[in-house]
Design an enzyme around this catalytic site. Structure first.
Site, PDB file in Angstrom:
ATOM      1  N   CYS A  29       0.826  -1.208   0.000  1.00 29.38           N
ATOM      2  CA  CYS A  29       0.000   0.000   0.000  1.00 29.38           C
ATOM      3  C   CYS A  29       0.863   1.262   0.000  1.00 29.38           C
ATOM      4  O   CYS A  29       0.648   2.171  -0.792  1.00 29.38           O
ATOM      5  CB  CYS A  29      -0.931  -0.014   1.221  1.00 29.38           C
ATOM      6  SG  CYS A  29      -1.804   1.535   1.444  1.00 29.38           S
ATOM      7  N   CYS A  74      -1.446   1.744  -3.124  1.00 32.38           N
ATOM      8  CA  CYS A  74      -2.463   2.788  -2.921  1.00 32.38           C
ATOM      9  C   CYS A  74      -1.894   4.204  -2.853  1.00 32.38           C
ATOM     10  O   CYS A  74      -2.399   5.110  -3.516  1.00 32.38           O
ATOM     11  CB  CYS A  74      -3.222   2.550  -1.615  1.00 32.38           C
ATOM     12  SG  CYS A  74      -3.531   0.843  -1.216  1.00 32.38           S
ATOM     13  N   LYS A 116       0.053   5.486  -6.029  1.00 35.02           N
ATOM     14  CA  LYS A 116      -0.967   5.524  -7.100  1.00 35.02           C
ATOM     15  C   LYS A 116      -1.861   6.756  -6.952  1.00 35.02           C
ATOM     16  O   LYS A 116      -2.101   7.492  -7.898  1.00 35.02           O
ATOM     17  CB  LYS A 116      -1.779   4.226  -7.042  1.00 35.02           C
ATOM     18  CG  LYS A 116      -2.942   4.084  -7.992  1.00 35.02           C
ATOM     19  CD  LYS A 116      -4.257   4.654  -7.557  1.00 35.02           C
ATOM     20  CE  LYS A 116      -4.759   4.300  -6.197  1.00 35.02           C
ATOM     21  NZ  LYS A 116      -5.236   2.955  -6.011  1.00 35.02           N
ATOM     22  N   TYR A 123      -9.096  -3.246 -11.032  1.00 35.20           N
ATOM     23  CA  TYR A 123      -8.724  -2.018 -10.316  1.00 35.20           C
ATOM     24  C   TYR A 123      -7.466  -1.363 -10.908  1.00 35.20           C
ATOM     25  O   TYR A 123      -7.477  -0.190 -11.277  1.00 35.20           O
ATOM     26  CB  TYR A 123      -8.375  -2.359  -8.869  1.00 35.20           C
ATOM     27  CG  TYR A 123      -9.507  -2.619  -7.930  1.00 35.20           C
ATOM     28  CD1 TYR A 123      -9.931  -1.628  -7.062  1.00 35.20           C
ATOM     29  CD2 TYR A 123     -10.125  -3.857  -7.863  1.00 35.20           C
ATOM     30  CE1 TYR A 123     -10.939  -1.869  -6.139  1.00 35.20           C
ATOM     31  CE2 TYR A 123     -11.131  -4.111  -6.951  1.00 35.20           C
ATOM     32  CZ  TYR A 123     -11.537  -3.106  -6.091  1.00 35.20           C
ATOM     33  OH  TYR A 123     -12.528  -3.348  -5.193  1.00 35.20           O
ATOM     34  N   GLU A 143      -7.212   2.140 -13.050  1.00 37.64           N
ATOM     35  CA  GLU A 143      -6.608   3.297 -12.381  1.00 37.64           C
ATOM     36  C   GLU A 143      -5.426   3.818 -13.209  1.00 37.64           C
ATOM     37  O   GLU A 143      -5.301   5.028 -13.444  1.00 37.64           O
ATOM     38  CB  GLU A 143      -6.179   2.911 -10.967  1.00 37.64           C
ATOM     39  CG  GLU A 143      -7.406   2.670 -10.072  1.00 37.64           C
ATOM     40  CD  GLU A 143      -7.085   2.246  -8.648  1.00 37.64           C
ATOM     41  OE1 GLU A 143      -5.938   1.841  -8.377  1.00 37.64           O
ATOM     42  OE2 GLU A 143      -8.001   2.327  -7.794  1.00 37.64           O
ATOM     43  N   HIS A 180     -26.729  22.215  -0.309  1.00 33.17           N
ATOM     44  CA  HIS A 180     -26.715  22.755  -1.659  1.00 33.17           C
ATOM     45  C   HIS A 180     -25.726  23.896  -1.796  1.00 33.17           C
ATOM     46  O   HIS A 180     -25.610  24.709  -0.878  1.00 33.17           O
ATOM     47  CB  HIS A 180     -28.134  23.256  -1.980  1.00 33.17           C
ATOM     48  CG  HIS A 180     -28.282  23.733  -3.372  1.00 33.17           C
ATOM     49  ND1 HIS A 180     -28.320  22.882  -4.456  1.00 33.17           N
ATOM     50  CD2 HIS A 180     -28.391  24.993  -3.876  1.00 33.17           C
ATOM     51  CE1 HIS A 180     -28.455  23.594  -5.558  1.00 33.17           C
ATOM     52  NE2 HIS A 180     -28.499  24.871  -5.239  1.00 33.17           N
ATOM     53  N   GLU A 227     -25.476  16.053  -2.458  1.00 32.23           N
ATOM     54  CA  GLU A 227     -26.908  16.256  -2.186  1.00 32.23           C
ATOM     55  C   GLU A 227     -27.774  15.309  -3.014  1.00 32.23           C
ATOM     56  O   GLU A 227     -28.914  15.016  -2.652  1.00 32.23           O
ATOM     57  CB  GLU A 227     -27.321  17.715  -2.423  1.00 32.23           C
ATOM     58  CG  GLU A 227     -27.332  18.152  -3.868  1.00 32.23           C
ATOM     59  CD  GLU A 227     -27.750  19.611  -4.046  1.00 32.23           C
ATOM     60  OE1 GLU A 227     -28.747  20.029  -3.447  1.00 32.23           O
ATOM     61  OE2 GLU A 227     -27.057  20.332  -4.794  1.00 32.23           O
TER      62      GLU A 227
HETATM   63  P1  NDP Z   1      -8.463  -7.421 -10.360  1.00 34.26           P
HETATM   64  O1  NDP Z   1      -8.863  -8.686  -9.742  1.00 34.26           O
HETATM   65  O2  NDP Z   1      -9.138  -6.157  -9.988  1.00 34.26           O
HETATM   66  O3  NDP Z   1      -8.609  -7.580 -11.943  1.00 34.26           O
HETATM   67  C1  NDP Z   1      -7.924  -8.574 -12.638  1.00 34.26           C
HETATM   68  C2  NDP Z   1      -8.175  -8.406 -14.125  1.00 34.26           C
HETATM   69  O4  NDP Z   1      -7.314  -9.288 -14.829  1.00 34.26           O
HETATM   70  C3  NDP Z   1      -9.591  -8.737 -14.535  1.00 34.26           C
HETATM   71  O5  NDP Z   1      -9.953  -7.904 -15.590  1.00 34.26           O
HETATM   72  C4  NDP Z   1      -9.468 -10.197 -14.989  1.00 34.26           C
HETATM   73  O6  NDP Z   1     -10.360 -10.527 -16.015  1.00 34.26           O
HETATM   74  C5  NDP Z   1      -8.063 -10.232 -15.565  1.00 34.26           C
HETATM   75  N1  NDP Z   1      -7.406 -11.526 -15.389  1.00 34.26           N
HETATM   76  C6  NDP Z   1      -7.383 -12.280 -14.274  1.00 34.26           C
HETATM   77  N2  NDP Z   1      -6.624 -13.367 -14.471  1.00 34.26           N
HETATM   78  C7  NDP Z   1      -6.148 -13.300 -15.730  1.00 34.26           C
HETATM   79  C8  NDP Z   1      -5.309 -14.123 -16.512  1.00 34.26           C
HETATM   80  N3  NDP Z   1      -4.802 -15.249 -16.024  1.00 34.26           N
HETATM   81  N4  NDP Z   1      -5.028 -13.744 -17.763  1.00 34.26           N
HETATM   82  C9  NDP Z   1      -5.543 -12.602 -18.268  1.00 34.26           C
HETATM   83  N5  NDP Z   1      -6.339 -11.777 -17.570  1.00 34.26           N
HETATM   84  C10 NDP Z   1      -6.634 -12.125 -16.318  1.00 34.26           C
HETATM   85  O7  NDP Z   1      -6.883  -7.349 -10.159  1.00 34.26           O
HETATM   86  P2  NDP Z   1      -5.837  -6.146 -10.087  1.00 34.26           P
HETATM   87  O8  NDP Z   1      -4.538  -6.749 -10.445  1.00 34.26           O
HETATM   88  O9  NDP Z   1      -6.298  -4.947 -10.822  1.00 34.26           O
HETATM   89  O10 NDP Z   1      -5.838  -5.765  -8.541  1.00 34.26           O
HETATM   90  C11 NDP Z   1      -5.559  -6.781  -7.568  1.00 34.26           C
HETATM   91  C12 NDP Z   1      -6.302  -6.488  -6.287  1.00 34.26           C
HETATM   92  O11 NDP Z   1      -5.685  -5.393  -5.640  1.00 34.26           O
HETATM   93  C13 NDP Z   1      -7.747  -6.073  -6.476  1.00 34.26           C
HETATM   94  O12 NDP Z   1      -8.601  -7.180  -6.528  1.00 34.26           O
HETATM   95  C14 NDP Z   1      -8.005  -5.197  -5.299  1.00 34.26           C
HETATM   96  O13 NDP Z   1      -8.491  -5.993  -4.257  1.00 34.26           O
HETATM   97  C15 NDP Z   1      -6.649  -4.633  -4.949  1.00 34.26           C
HETATM   98  N6  NDP Z   1      -6.569  -3.220  -5.376  1.00 34.26           N
HETATM   99  C16 NDP Z   1      -7.422  -2.325  -4.816  1.00 34.26           C
HETATM  100  C17 NDP Z   1      -7.387  -1.005  -5.201  1.00 34.26           C
HETATM  101  C18 NDP Z   1      -8.349  -0.041  -4.590  1.00 34.26           C
HETATM  102  O14 NDP Z   1      -8.909  -0.356  -3.537  1.00 34.26           O
HETATM  103  N7  NDP Z   1      -8.602   1.111  -5.215  1.00 34.26           N
HETATM  104  C19 NDP Z   1      -6.444  -0.509  -6.190  1.00 34.26           C
HETATM  105  C20 NDP Z   1      -5.600  -1.545  -6.733  1.00 34.26           C
HETATM  106  C21 NDP Z   1      -5.674  -2.843  -6.341  1.00 34.26           C
HETATM  107  P3  NDP Z   1     -11.834 -11.091 -15.735  1.00 34.26           P
HETATM  108  O15 NDP Z   1     -12.640  -9.953 -15.230  1.00 34.26           O
HETATM  109  O16 NDP Z   1     -12.258 -11.567 -17.052  1.00 34.26           O
HETATM  110  O17 NDP Z   1     -11.679 -12.168 -14.726  1.00 34.26           O
END
Ligand code: NDP
Length: 452
Positions: free
Chosen positions: A45, A50, A53, A181, A185, A441, A446
């Site tokens: 983080c 976080c 970022k 995510y 982002e 307002h 709101e």
């Molecule tokens: P996410 O789980 O958010 O998204 C993963 C993405 O990768 C999805 O689009 C998924 O597709 C795709 N995917 C998963 N596996 C494969 C694969 N083997 N090959 C190709 N594509 C794949 O993961 P992130 O890496 O973005 O983030 C990890 C975690 O970190 C998040 O789940 C979140 O909990 C945390 N995080 C939180 C943030 C916040 O609170 N603002 C910011 C950044 C991270 P599909 O949808 O088709 O499965």
């Protein structure tokens, strides 16, 4: 609690959000605590997640503010952006936080070992560099998660969210694998900084788990801002050309995408490699997650685990709560359990979205009869800025009780507004409670009390 048989009462592996909180709280309850960290104190983080970022989001947002400035009468003759200046400022802030986290551990008299630790038994670890064996009454695993690098030819040419904060120069063209995510982002950050961005996902879904209405709105707005999307396109291979550019070859696509940088953001897996879990009989689940009970205890009585390594909810505030609850229970004699209901979350895309509770689809499945209220509005800021982008707020209500069971928002400052509203949802307030509250307002918030 203190057992002179052991060197420490608690040995924590991993000094991230969960590990640092657990160390500090256990020490404040009088435990003798040590923590091992193989990289930098602060964890994902603070060091490569976080915090940096969010600073990049702030930095990139000036593009919009500068455009708007003229409408407010400002003369902005010449604008320019220098990536190394922003990057280095962000990394300096990371250093500051790393120092602050280290100081916190020092203040609480937590011993720190900046090296890798491997579990050698239910009460012992071995440090990789010094080779020293240390014993402890309890061991806490808080090693977090690590970006998944999908298995395709040439994936070594891609970067992950670990490297993205250190780019030497701002890329002209970025391809991002994944539509979760991190992908959205960074798509927003690079797009605002003037890079050409293509988001590529294996499925046709972006931000799985978020409300469909918000996801559609994000797609529509970000496409209008110039981000391109390719859905149902798994990567086949990445080829590095002699000129240094990368070719991303996708399934079902005749031509490759050309990029300076390819960021893979396809999920994060629990970081368990080399931990020596087998030496203490610590069980692991199918996704590599350390299995724990509702007190964070693993299958070994003296070993606990908190945060992303348990792959329950991969969010910093949850790791912190789990670390705190563990330390309070084991060393402070307080029986604290975490309530995982109604956890608010946000995606710092541009515009951001934020959510708490059930989506419309989930609510229909669970409750059957629900009411959906929404507000689809153009924020004043966007009207003045001549941007057609609209915000969307959705409230999901249990028809039988009038209780709000989900709240979803996309628009400027959505995470800031939702955090406050999440208290009301968590407290079980009703739509009528919101209706009885007078609007503040003019504000975007709101809309929450004016929903039809
Ligand atoms: P996410 O789980 O958010 O998204 C993963 C993405 O990768 C999805 O689009 C998924 O597709 C795709 N995917 C998963 N596996 C494969 C694969 N083997 N090959 C190709 N594509 C794949 O993961 P992130 O890496 O973005 O983030 C990890 C975690 O970190 C998040 O789940 C979140 O909990 C945390 N995080 C939180 C943030 C916040 O609170 N603002 C910011 C950044 C991270 P599909 O949808 O088709 O499965």
């Amino acid at each position: 609690m203190a057992d002179p048989e052991y060197d420490f009462d608690l040995f924590v592996i991993g000094a991230g959000s969960g590990g640092v909180r657990a160390s500090r709280i256990a020490a404040s309850h009088g435990a003798r605590v040590a923590v091992a960290e193989e990289y930098r104190i602060g964890g994902t983080c603070v060091i490569r997640g976080c915090v940096p970022k969010k600073l990049l989001v702030y930095g990139s947002h000036f593009a919009e503010e500068l455009q708007d400035a003229a409408n407010y009468g400002w003369t902005v003759d010449k604008t320019g952006f220098d990536w190394p200046t922003l990057r280095d400022a962000v990394l300096r802030d990371v250093d500051r936080l790393n120092t602050a986290y280290t100081a916190t551990l020092e203040t609480h008299k937590v011993d720190r070992f900046l090296e890798r630790a491997t579990i050698t038994g239910p009460h012992s670890v071995k440090l990789a560099d010094s080779g020293r064996e240390i014993t402890a009454g309890h061991i806490l695993i808080a090693t977090g998660a690590w970006p998944v690098r999908p298995d395709f030819e040439g994936s070594e040419h891609c970067i992950t969210s670990n490297e993205v904060f250190h780019l030497e120069k701002l890329p002209r063209k970025v391809v991002i694998a994944g539509a979760g995510y991190i992908a959205l982002e960074f798509a927003g950050i690079f797009n605002a900084l003037g890079c050409h961005v293509t988001v590529v996902n294996r499925s046709e879904t972006l931000l799985r788990g978020y409300d469909e209405g918000l996801r559609d709105r994000l797609l529509q707005i970000t496409m209008a801002r110039g981000i391109e999307y390719k859905f149902n396109c798994p990567f086949e291979k990445v080829v590095k050309r002699d000129d240094g550019c990368l070719e991303a070859w996708l399934n079902n696509q005749p031509d490759p995408l050309i990029a300076d940088v390819i960021l893979v953001a396809t999920g994060r897996r629990p970081k368990i490699e080399g931990l020596g879990l087998e030496n203490a009989g610590v069980e692991v689940g199918e996704r590599g997650e350390i299995k724990v009970d509702d007190t964070a205890k693993t299958s070994c009585d003296s070993i606990y685990a908190v945060g992303d390594v348990t792959d329950r909810v991969q969010l910093t505030p949850i790791a912190i709560r789990e670390g705190q609850a563990f330390a309070d229970r084991v060393f402070g004699n307080k029986d604290v359990r975490i309530n995982y209901d109604c956890i608010p979350s946000a995606v710092f895309s541009q515009p951001p979205l934020a959510s708490v509770g059930l989506t419309e689809g989930q609510a229909r499945n669970k409750y059957g009869s629900i009411k959906v209220f929404s507000s689809d509005f153009r924020p004043m800021k966007n009207v003045f800025g001549h941007r057609p982008e609209r915000g969307l707020y959705k409230m999901i209500v249990d028809a039988a009780t009038d209780k709000i069971i989900g709240l979803h928002m996309i628009g400027p400052e959505a995470p800031e507004i939702l955090q406050a509203a999440a208290i009301a949802v968590k407290a079980g307030l009703t739509k009528d409670d919101f209706d009885q509250t007078v609007a503040l307002h003019p504000s975007m918030a709101e809309e929450l009390v004016l929903m039809k």
